[in-house]
Scaffold this active site. Structure first.
Site, mmCIF file in Angstrom:
data_model
loop_
_atom_site.group_PDB
_atom_site.id
_atom_site.type_symbol
_atom_site.label_atom_id
_atom_site.label_comp_id
_atom_site.label_asym_id
_atom_site.label_seq_id
_atom_site.Cartn_x
_atom_site.Cartn_y
_atom_site.Cartn_z
ATOM 1 C CB CYS A 31 -0.895 -0.209 1.027
ATOM 2 S SG CYS A 31 -1.800 -1.633 1.774
ATOM 3 N N PRO A 34 0.856 7.049 -1.740
ATOM 4 C CG PRO A 34 0.623 9.697 -1.564
ATOM 5 C CD PRO A 34 0.532 8.450 -1.158
ATOM 6 C CE LYS A 37 3.574 6.221 6.839
ATOM 7 N NZ LYS A 37 2.634 7.303 6.104
ATOM 8 C CB CYS A 158 -3.368 8.026 9.439
ATOM 9 S SG CYS A 158 -4.597 7.327 7.719
#
Length: 253
Positions: A31, A34, A37, A158
């Site tokens: 995942c 964009p 990370k 998140c």
């Protein structure tokens, strides 16, 4: 080149890097789009495989890698468009393993309420939340099965919801046969025991508790007695606050 990132959003890669040396480590970012990370992982020296199912978001990832990754200590091995859980199962079937897995899982996004209150506070259907919980659990299982023995996985959302954090981890650890004394027993009531699946053959996982000294002071305040990281929007108020985030770290034994 630069990339703007909330302090709390930087915590998952910090937790992964604190658990192992990422220089030269084969690392998969599930995942990934964009790409914030992913860029952190490259800066830490990882050999990166980035996976995401969204074509539009993956295009943003490629743009950000092209703009920011030049000169990074790590390298991009592969960028993959596809369902992360299905892709992981295919790689597992081929016998492939990785040194590290970063799983910033799809979630309710409730931790973004400080910056996006309108979108976060909209009504949500129970069926949609159940779908998210199932996807998180599946990705955790497949992600851990991708690890070599001694490899490290970091799970993050998140989200402010225990069902996507502490309770999700409790369900996963129960699924994997980890003794209850090793994790927060109070979370079990929130986990859906009916959804537990058999442990993948030969895969053994332990919780790798985070310690405050592994993180900068602004993040260390969120480390819980169980060794999770639970960041709340009210933290670091003198610096404008942070996104809500949950982070847990695992090691394959």
């Amino acid at each position: 080149a630069w990339w703007v990132q909330d302090l709390a959003a930087s915590a998952p890669v910090r937790a992964l890097a604190a658990g192992m040396d990422l220089r030269g480590a084969r690392t998969v970012d599930l995942c990934a789009a964009p790409g914030g990370k992913a860029l952190q992982l490259l800066a830490a020296g990882a050999r990166l495989t980035a996976v995401d199912r969204s074509s539009a978001r993956l295009e943003r990832l490629r743009e950000n890698l092209a703009r920011c990754a030049e000169g990074a200590d790590g390298e991009v091995e592969e960028v993959v468009r596809g369902d992360a859980a299905r892709w992981a199962r295919e790689r597992i079937a081929e016998g492939e393993t990785f040194d590290a897995v970063l799983l910033d899982a799809p979630c309710s996004g409730t931790g973004l309420v400080r910056r996006h209150p309108a979108s976060v506070l909209k009504p949500r259907k129970a069926v949609d939340m159940r779908r998210l919980h199932k996807a998180q659990h599946e990705l955790l299982r497949e992600g851990c099965a991708l690890l070599r023995p001694g490899g490290v996985l970091v799970y993050a959302t998140c989200s402010l919801l225990a069902s996507e954090g502490e309770a999700q981890v409790a369900q996963f650890l129960a699924d994997m046969g980890v003794p209850q004394s090793d994790w927060e027993e109070s979370s079990v009531a929130a986990a859906n025991a009916a959804d537990l699946q058999p442990r993948p053959p030969g895969v053994r996982i332990e919780l790798s508790p985070l310690a405050a000294e592994e993180l900068p002071p602004e993040l260390a305040i969120g480390v819980t007695p169980e060794g999770y990281l639970r960041m709340l929007p009210c933290m670091c108020a003198d610096q404008g606050g942070v996104d809500g985030f949950f982070v847990a770290r695992f090691v394959r034994t």
